[in-house]
Design a protein around this motif. Structure first.
Motif, PDB file in Angstrom:
ATOM      1  N   ALA A  43     -21.280  31.849  35.200  1.00 52.26           N
ATOM      2  CA  ALA A  43     -21.200  33.119  36.013  1.00 52.26           C
ATOM      3  C   ALA A  43     -21.782  34.299  35.419  1.00 52.26           C
ATOM      4  CB  ALA A  43     -19.783  33.283  36.363  1.00 52.26           C
ATOM      5  N   GLY A  44     -22.205  33.882  34.043  1.00 50.85           N
ATOM      6  CA  GLY A  44     -22.615  35.308  33.222  1.00 50.85           C
ATOM      7  C   GLY A  44     -21.389  36.076  32.542  1.00 50.85           C
ATOM      8  N   LEU A  45     -20.421  35.484  32.530  1.00 57.56           N
ATOM      9  CA  LEU A  45     -19.092  36.417  32.175  1.00 57.56           C
ATOM     10  C   LEU A  45     -18.565  35.821  30.648  1.00 57.56           C
ATOM     11  CD1 LEU A  45     -17.429  36.783  35.714  1.00 57.56           C
ATOM     12  CD2 LEU A  45     -18.747  38.607  34.512  1.00 57.56           C
ATOM     13  N   GLY A  46     -19.422  35.413  29.785  1.00 56.38           N
ATOM     14  CA  GLY A  46     -18.981  34.793  28.621  1.00 56.38           C
ATOM     15  C   GLY A  46     -18.389  35.684  27.775  1.00 56.38           C
ATOM     16  N   LYS A  47     -18.184  37.071  28.297  1.00 54.24           N
ATOM     17  CA  LYS A  47     -17.693  38.177  27.142  1.00 54.24           C
ATOM     18  C   LYS A  47     -16.084  38.388  27.567  1.00 54.24           C
ATOM     19  CE  LYS A  47     -21.928  40.201  25.474  1.00 54.24           C
ATOM     20  NZ  LYS A  47     -22.675  41.361  25.502  1.00 54.24           N
ATOM     21  N   VAL A  48     -15.782  37.876  28.841  1.00 48.86           N
ATOM     22  CA  VAL A  48     -14.493  38.190  29.413  1.00 48.86           C
ATOM     23  C   VAL A  48     -13.560  37.410  28.614  1.00 48.86           C
ATOM     24  CG1 VAL A  48     -12.978  37.398  31.459  1.00 48.86           C
ATOM     25  CG2 VAL A  48     -15.193  38.566  31.618  1.00 48.86           C
ATOM     26  N   GLU A  49     -12.332  38.097  28.195  1.00 49.29           N
ATOM     27  CA  GLU A  49     -11.204  37.447  27.281  1.00 49.29           C
ATOM     28  C   GLU A  49     -10.416  36.538  28.123  1.00 49.29           C
ATOM     29  OE1 GLU A  49     -10.374  38.053  24.031  1.00 49.29           O
ATOM     30  OE2 GLU A  49     -12.614  38.776  23.986  1.00 49.29           O
ATOM     31  N   LEU A  50     -10.140  35.186  27.530  1.00 44.71           N
ATOM     32  CA  LEU A  50      -8.915  34.468  28.193  1.00 44.71           C
ATOM     33  C   LEU A  50      -7.738  34.501  27.049  1.00 44.71           C
ATOM     34  CD1 LEU A  50     -12.147  32.959  28.512  1.00 44.71           C
ATOM     35  CD2 LEU A  50     -10.587  31.174  29.106  1.00 44.71           C
ATOM     36  N   LEU A  51      -6.825  34.844  27.864  1.00 43.98           N
ATOM     37  CA  LEU A  51      -5.492  34.997  27.376  1.00 43.98           C
ATOM     38  C   LEU A  51      -4.738  33.663  28.094  1.00 43.98           C
ATOM     39  CD1 LEU A  51      -4.494  38.816  28.221  1.00 43.98           C
ATOM     40  CD2 LEU A  51      -5.440  37.615  26.041  1.00 43.98           C
ATOM     41  N   ILE A  52      -4.494  32.745  27.084  1.00 47.37           N
ATOM     42  CA  ILE A  52      -4.185  31.261  27.445  1.00 47.37           C
ATOM     43  C   ILE A  52      -2.614  31.049  27.228  1.00 47.37           C
ATOM     44  CG2 ILE A  52      -4.438  29.079  26.894  1.00 47.37           C
ATOM     45  CD1 ILE A  52      -7.177  29.420  25.803  1.00 47.37           C
ATOM     46  N   GLU A  53      -2.012  30.734  28.252  1.00 46.42           N
ATOM     47  CA  GLU A  53      -0.143  30.406  28.134  1.00 46.42           C
ATOM     48  C   GLU A  53       0.341  31.873  27.841  1.00 46.42           C
ATOM     49  OE1 GLU A  53       1.578  27.802  28.698  1.00 46.42           O
ATOM     50  OE2 GLU A  53      -0.405  26.553  29.402  1.00 46.42           O
ATOM     51  N   TYR A  54      -0.183  32.724  28.712  1.00 48.45           N
ATOM     52  CA  TYR A  54       0.365  34.186  28.767  1.00 48.45           C
ATOM     53  C   TYR A  54       1.995  34.019  29.448  1.00 48.45           C
ATOM     54  CZ  TYR A  54       1.312  38.967  29.790  1.00 48.45           C
ATOM     55  OH  TYR A  54       1.698  40.044  29.780  1.00 48.45           O
ATOM     56  N   GLN A  55       2.746  34.577  28.489  1.00 49.58           N
ATOM     57  CA  GLN A  55       4.197  34.611  28.865  1.00 49.58           C
ATOM     58  C   GLN A  55       4.452  35.857  29.414  1.00 49.58           C
ATOM     59  OE1 GLN A  55       7.170  33.882  25.874  1.00 49.58           O
ATOM     60  NE2 GLN A  55       8.911  34.430  27.178  1.00 49.58           N
ATOM     61  N   LEU A  56       4.860  35.537  30.878  1.00 53.00           N
ATOM     62  CA  LEU A  56       5.266  36.946  31.696  1.00 53.00           C
ATOM     63  C   LEU A  56       6.510  37.505  31.195  1.00 53.00           C
ATOM     64  CD1 LEU A  56       5.084  34.633  35.085  1.00 53.00           C
ATOM     65  CD2 LEU A  56       3.471  36.116  34.053  1.00 53.00           C
ATOM     66  N   PRO A  57       6.319  38.901  31.397  1.00 53.37           N
ATOM     67  CA  PRO A  57       7.373  39.504  30.734  1.00 53.37           C
ATOM     68  C   PRO A  57       8.938  39.432  31.373  1.00 53.37           C
ATOM     69  CG  PRO A  57       6.133  40.951  32.239  1.00 53.37           C
ATOM     70  CD  PRO A  57       5.602  39.647  31.827  1.00 53.37           C
ATOM     71  N   ARG A  58       9.831  39.321  30.632  1.00 53.26           N
ATOM     72  CA  ARG A  58      11.183  39.112  31.089  1.00 53.26           C
ATOM     73  C   ARG A  58      11.487  37.954  31.737  1.00 53.26           C
ATOM     74  NH1 ARG A  58      12.569  42.628  27.658  1.00 53.26           N
ATOM     75  NH2 ARG A  58      13.292  44.638  28.224  1.00 53.26           N
ATOM     76  N   THR A  59      10.802  36.658  31.270  1.00 57.59           N
ATOM     77  CA  THR A  59      10.921  35.561  31.722  1.00 57.59           C
ATOM     78  C   THR A  59       9.960  34.521  30.839  1.00 57.59           C
ATOM     79  OG1 THR A  59      10.127  33.969  33.642  1.00 57.59           O
ATOM     80  CG2 THR A  59       9.000  35.723  33.298  1.00 57.59           C
ATOM     81  N   SER A  60      10.632  33.292  30.666  1.00 59.19           N
ATOM     82  CA  SER A  60      10.077  32.174  30.054  1.00 59.19           C
ATOM     83  C   SER A  60       8.756  31.472  30.591  1.00 59.19           C
ATOM     84  CB  SER A  60      11.159  31.098  29.542  1.00 59.19           C
ATOM     85  OG  SER A  60      11.376  30.407  30.518  1.00 59.19           O
ATOM     86  N   LYS A  61       8.471  31.891  31.890  1.00 60.88           N
ATOM     87  CA  LYS A  61       7.367  31.574  32.618  1.00 60.88           C
ATOM     88  C   LYS A  61       6.081  31.969  32.019  1.00 60.88           C
ATOM     89  CE  LYS A  61       9.428  29.032  35.872  1.00 60.88           C
ATOM     90  NZ  LYS A  61       9.231  27.460  35.745  1.00 60.88           N
ATOM     91  N   ARG A  62       4.977  31.100  32.140  1.00 63.66           N
ATOM     92  CA  ARG A  62       3.648  31.309  31.410  1.00 63.66           C
ATOM     93  C   ARG A  62       2.773  30.992  32.458  1.00 63.66           C
ATOM     94  NH1 ARG A  62       3.865  31.302  25.783  1.00 63.66           N
ATOM     95  NH2 ARG A  62       6.188  30.844  24.904  1.00 63.66           N
TER      96      ARG A  62
END
Length: 607
Positions: A43-62
């Protein structure tokens, strides 16, 4: 490269949660992340950052992945939550647009669009840098292995520009969507803003209860919370269609969302015109709900009952009975005030099941703290199935209280001998703080400083000191004495004493910090910081905690017909409740010197 990435992710997970990823999760990383990375490049967006397994605030969900970059239209920070599904086939559960059946799964799951929408709303609600701006966070569910015709049912749920569903058949549409969202610029700065932002204080249950009855969206339900909510609504519809009772059991640890689900259901079912009541076995919890949710509205207050209110209820008198804190169900509703004609010996669980077409039980078996409490999954399920009723069981595997730290809750279970693990060192968690005070005075000072910063805090203790009646001058006796430090217990009754709030409101009302709470006033509630005084009824010997029956003064545990084994279990469960009330951190102090030294050895390992 894929193997190296999996190793890095697994190391990070182990460091932050204390557990390694199961093989299924590793397989998901290997199969899904490269697909998304290739799509970004194409898509031409190779500079977009990937945050993998991001923990949601105030929960253990990712969240599987959050893409961080620059909004093509506004130039502001933009975040796209991507829920990656390897499903090749899926269908709606009995035509319910919110529940999905996937071949090979042993249970119904949440629709991925609802799942990703919940993640987006949670991030907006709790990340301070976003200032509640819903336009800054969008979400997609990406079924990259599925063709449209194999998941056709899933498109029945409405989509919008902020929540979209894509499949392998729609890959070109997904690339176009990415290009329309992100500018082809580096996303590192946006990622840093998200990762470094302060997390705003959690929405506390009692503070929002009144708004909840008018607007259920005050609370965001995630994953299994949403499954439990939708299953209850589904069970109500089916019970009428088939004229058959269905029983729903929802289990989860402290702060996993049981009471949020209960309030959400109460509000929605009332809006639907269903006959529904909320019930608990806790005077403190019920009266607090009446005060905060009712706010002077007697009709709303009357929605909140006690378990023993249904002794004479007619069969299926209600559409739904929501039994919150169901671990407090007792053997019988009869007590010393019950008329002789009502002393039938009928089990309380039978009364509750009989009273509604769909009885709902929300419980945590590790919070059984009194002899005579029988609220367990096995007991409820056995009673229902013996009567021929269908039972649904949902386990909430997320964690909201304790800052979302599943690691902390597991540490507490091992510390108290409530699981198979020996007590473990506390190695720290970015999402939750554990501190050992050198004295109760130091605990007091630490927590008082937290209240000055705007946090809520309470000190609670095991029932190991006398508990006097108020003096004639309307002051409380400072019964909890440890060295030079002393503090009164919370008020015993339903009337305030001076500046001290009545017993049911100790955990939530102004003035509660100045008294020491017990398990009965703390159970069911949450505050930002929990101070816990471990009394002489729980001591460390030979690197394990051992209950001491003779040091406990709770009248419920001092009766001769209560066995030593029951006392042992209840004391451990009592401290489990007290240790899991805080959302941001816990401050500990043990009266017994050997126990204090034992805790110091465990806690000094944190990094």
């Amino acid at each position: 490269m894929e193997r190296q990435l999996v190793g890095i992710l697994n190391d990070h997970l182990r460091a932050t949660t204390g557990r390694s990823a199961p093989e299924g999760e590793k397989k998901s990383w290997r199969r899904s992340l490269p697909v998304l990375a290739r799509d970004l490049v194409d898509a031409g967006l190779g500079k977009v950052e990937l945050l993998i397994e991001y923990q949601l605030p105030r929960t253990s969900k990712r969240a599987d992945v959050i893409l961080a970059g620059v909004d093509r239209t506004t130039g502001n920070d933009l975040y796209l939550v991507v829920e990656l599904k390897q499903w090749s086939k899926a269908a709606l559960y009995e035509d319910n647009e919110n529940l999905v059946v996937v071949p090979g799964y042993g249970r119904e799951v949440e629709h991925p669009l609802n799942q990703v929408q919940g993640y987006c709303e949670t991030i907006v609600d709790f990340i301070g840098a976003l200032k509640g701006d819903p336009e800054a966070v969008r979400g997609v569910a990406y079924l990259h292995n599925a063709l449209d015709q194999d998941v056709d049912d899933l498109f029945d749920l409405a989509q919008n520009e902020r929540t979209r569903l894509f499949t392998k058949s729609r890959r070109s549409g997904f690339l176009d969507y990415l290009r329309a969202q992100f500018a082809p610029e580096p996303g590192a700065e946006a990622a840093d803003h998200l990762l470094n932002s302060a997390v705003r204080p959690s929405k506390q249950l009692m503070r929002l209860a009144a708004a909840e009855l008018g607007d259920r969206e005050q609370f965001v339900l995630l994953d299994q919370q949403r499954v439990a909510y939708d299953l209850v609504l589904h069970a109500v519809k089916r019970s009428y269609a088939s004229d058959a009772k269905r029983v729903v059991i929802v289990t989860g640890g402290p702060g996993s969302g049981k009471s949020v689900i209960a309030l959400s259901l109460l509000a929605e079912l009332n809006r639907q015109g269903r006959t529904v009541l909320h019930a608990t076995g806790s005077r403190s919890f019920t009266q607090t709900m009446r005060k905060n949710a009712g706010r002077g509205n007697r009709r709303v207050q009357n929605l909140f009952k006690y378990f023993n209110s249904f002794m004479e209820a007619g069969k299926n008198e209600l559409d739904v009975l929501i039994c919150d804190e169901a671990h407090r169900i007792r053997e019988s509703s009869a007590n010393r005030f019950t008329r002789a004609a009502q002393r039938t010996g009928r089990p309380q669980v039978d009364e509750l099941i009989s009273a509604a077409r769909v009885p709902v039980f929300l419980l945590d078996e590790h919070q059984v703290v009194k002899p005579g409490e029988t609220g367990t999954v096995e007991a409820i399920k056995n009673h229902a199935t013996n009567l021929g009723f269908r039972v649904h069981h949902v386990d909430l595997d997320g964690q909201w209280r304790c800052g979302g730290s599943k690691k902390y809750e597991e540490w507490v279970l091992s510390l108290l001998g409530l699981d198979s693990e020996d007590p473990q060192p506390w190695t720290g968690d970015d999402h939750f703080e554990v501190t050992l005070a050198e004295s109760p005075a130091e605990m007091d000072a630490i927590l008082r400083a937290k209240t000055a910063e705007g946090y809520s805090a309470r000190i609670a203790a095991g029932y190991c000191w006398p508990w006097s009646k108020p003096r004639s001058d309307n002051t409380l006796v400072r019964d909890v004495r440890i060295g030079d430090w002393s503090r009164p217990w919370n008020v015993k009754d339903d009337r305030a004493v001076g500046d001290a709030p009545p017993s049911p409101l100790w955990a939530t009302a102004d003035g509660g910090f100045e008294q020491v709470g017990c398990v009965y006033t703390a159970q069911g509630f949450e505050y930002d910081w929990a101070g816990v005084i471990i009394g002489p009824d729980l001591i460390a010997r030979h690197e394990r905690l051992v209950p001491v029956r003779a040091e406990n003064r709770d009248p419920e545990l001092t009766r001769k017909n209560v066995t030593d084994l029951q006392v042992d279990r209840h004391i451990r469960n009592i401290y489990k409740v007290l240790l899991t009330r805080g959302m941001a951190g816990t401050v500990l102090y043990a009266v017994d010197p050997e126990t204090q030294a034992f805790l110091a050895r465990l806690i000094e390992h944190q990094t």
